[in-house]
Design an enzyme around this catalytic site. Structure first.
Site, PDB file in Angstrom:
ATOM      1  N   ASP A 165       0.758  -1.309  -0.588  1.00  0.00           N
ATOM      2  CA  ASP A 165       0.008  -0.272  -0.077  1.00  0.00           C
ATOM      3  C   ASP A 165       0.851   1.151  -0.235  1.00  0.00           C
ATOM      4  O   ASP A 165       1.890   1.616   1.056  1.00  0.00           O
ATOM      5  CB  ASP A 165      -0.867  -0.065   0.821  1.00  0.00           C
ATOM      6  CG  ASP A 165      -2.167  -1.321   1.279  1.00  0.00           C
ATOM      7  OD1 ASP A 165      -2.181  -1.717   0.334  1.00  0.00           O
ATOM      8  OD2 ASP A 165      -2.846  -0.957   1.980  1.00  0.00           O
ATOM      9  N   LYS A 183      -6.783   3.473  -3.353  1.00  0.00           N
ATOM     10  CA  LYS A 183      -7.181   3.510  -1.291  1.00  0.00           C
ATOM     11  C   LYS A 183      -7.857   4.657  -0.912  1.00  0.00           C
ATOM     12  O   LYS A 183      -6.793   5.272  -1.522  1.00  0.00           O
ATOM     13  CB  LYS A 183      -6.377   2.941  -0.659  1.00  0.00           C
ATOM     14  CG  LYS A 183      -6.618   2.769   0.926  1.00  0.00           C
ATOM     15  CD  LYS A 183      -5.453   2.051   1.581  1.00  0.00           C
ATOM     16  CE  LYS A 183      -5.218   1.740   2.599  1.00  0.00           C
ATOM     17  NZ  LYS A 183      -3.755   1.377   3.151  1.00  0.00           N
ATOM     18  N   LYS A 212     -10.410   0.421  -2.658  1.00  0.00           N
ATOM     19  CA  LYS A 212     -10.139   0.617  -0.507  1.00  0.00           C
ATOM     20  C   LYS A 212     -11.039   1.565  -0.086  1.00  0.00           C
ATOM     21  O   LYS A 212      -9.760   2.342   0.084  1.00  0.00           O
ATOM     22  CB  LYS A 212      -8.890  -0.300  -0.665  1.00  0.00           C
ATOM     23  CG  LYS A 212      -8.272  -0.724   0.940  1.00  0.00           C
ATOM     24  CD  LYS A 212      -6.676  -1.104   1.324  1.00  0.00           C
ATOM     25  CE  LYS A 212      -7.257  -1.249   3.237  1.00  0.00           C
ATOM     26  NZ  LYS A 212      -5.680  -1.835   2.832  1.00  0.00           N
TER      27      LYS A 212
END
Length: 211
Positions: A66, A130, A159
């Protein structure tokens, strides 16, 4: 955290890079994947630093990365910098059979910048966009998740992360287009799910983290 993830079959545990090798060992033989963060939480590291950090994380067993975009570059109109960084990290991740999620830190961006960031992630061959690190001035919102899903279409995962702490919030995010949830409240959400009459499980879409 690792044992809770095993128990509830969460998609991954998301840990700081220091703990990647530890989590990999604890989750050996489990379908739960190890996720770690790159350029966290500001995204302001040099691209070379992010690549080194990602390479080391992959060596230590991380299967999901991430990464935080260079927010300053995006806001300065340097889309080329943002694209190149994401593309190089995506290539590295995919060479190691890992996923790359691109944290855009929605609380710091205008809607136009959010769209730009998501479009760059698509073009650079990332796997997810995300919403948030959870360390800025705001977390995931339904409006942002919906905008991100509209922008990336079915090509990428979305996400929702930051402030998602209840089953009701999970359902709102999923309805808006989220395909993963990042939360430190995964066990509480699952217990809430188990205590009611749920129509669907959220376990398979949840990433748990310790913060």
């Amino acid at each position: 955290l690792c044992e809770e993830a095993r128990q509830y079959s969460f998609a991954s545990v998301c840990v700081n890079p220091y703990w990647a090798s530890f989590a990999t060992a604890r989750l050996s033989g489990s379908p739960v994947r190890v996720c770690t963060v790159i350029g966290f939480p500001l995204g302001a590291n040099a691209p070379e630093t992010k690549l080194f950090e990602a390479d080391l994380a992959l060596e230590q067993g991380a299967m999901e990365l991430d990464m935080v975009i260079d927010i300053g570059a995006l806001k300065s109109g340097r889309q080329d910098v943002v694209f190149e960084e994401i593309a190089k990290l995506a290539e590295l991740a995919h060479a190691g059979s890992a996923l790359l999620k691109v944290i855009v830190e929605t609380a710091l961006l205008s809607d136009g910048e959010k769209v730009q960031a998501c479009e760059l992630a698509v073009q650079a061959n990332a796997d997810f966009v995300k919403t948030s690190t959870g360390f800025s001035r705001g977390g995931a919102t339904v409006a942002d998740v919906r905008l991100m899903r509209q922008t990336v279409g079915a090509e990428l995962g979305v996400k929702a992360s930051g402030g998602v702490r209840t089953l009701a919030a999970v359902r709102e995010m999923v309805a808006a287009g989220a395909s993963r949830i990042g939360t430190s409240s995964g066990v509480a959400i699952m217990r809430e799910l188990e205590s009611g009459s749920a129509a669907a499980t959220t376990a398979a879409i949840t990433d748990v983290n310790p913060y």
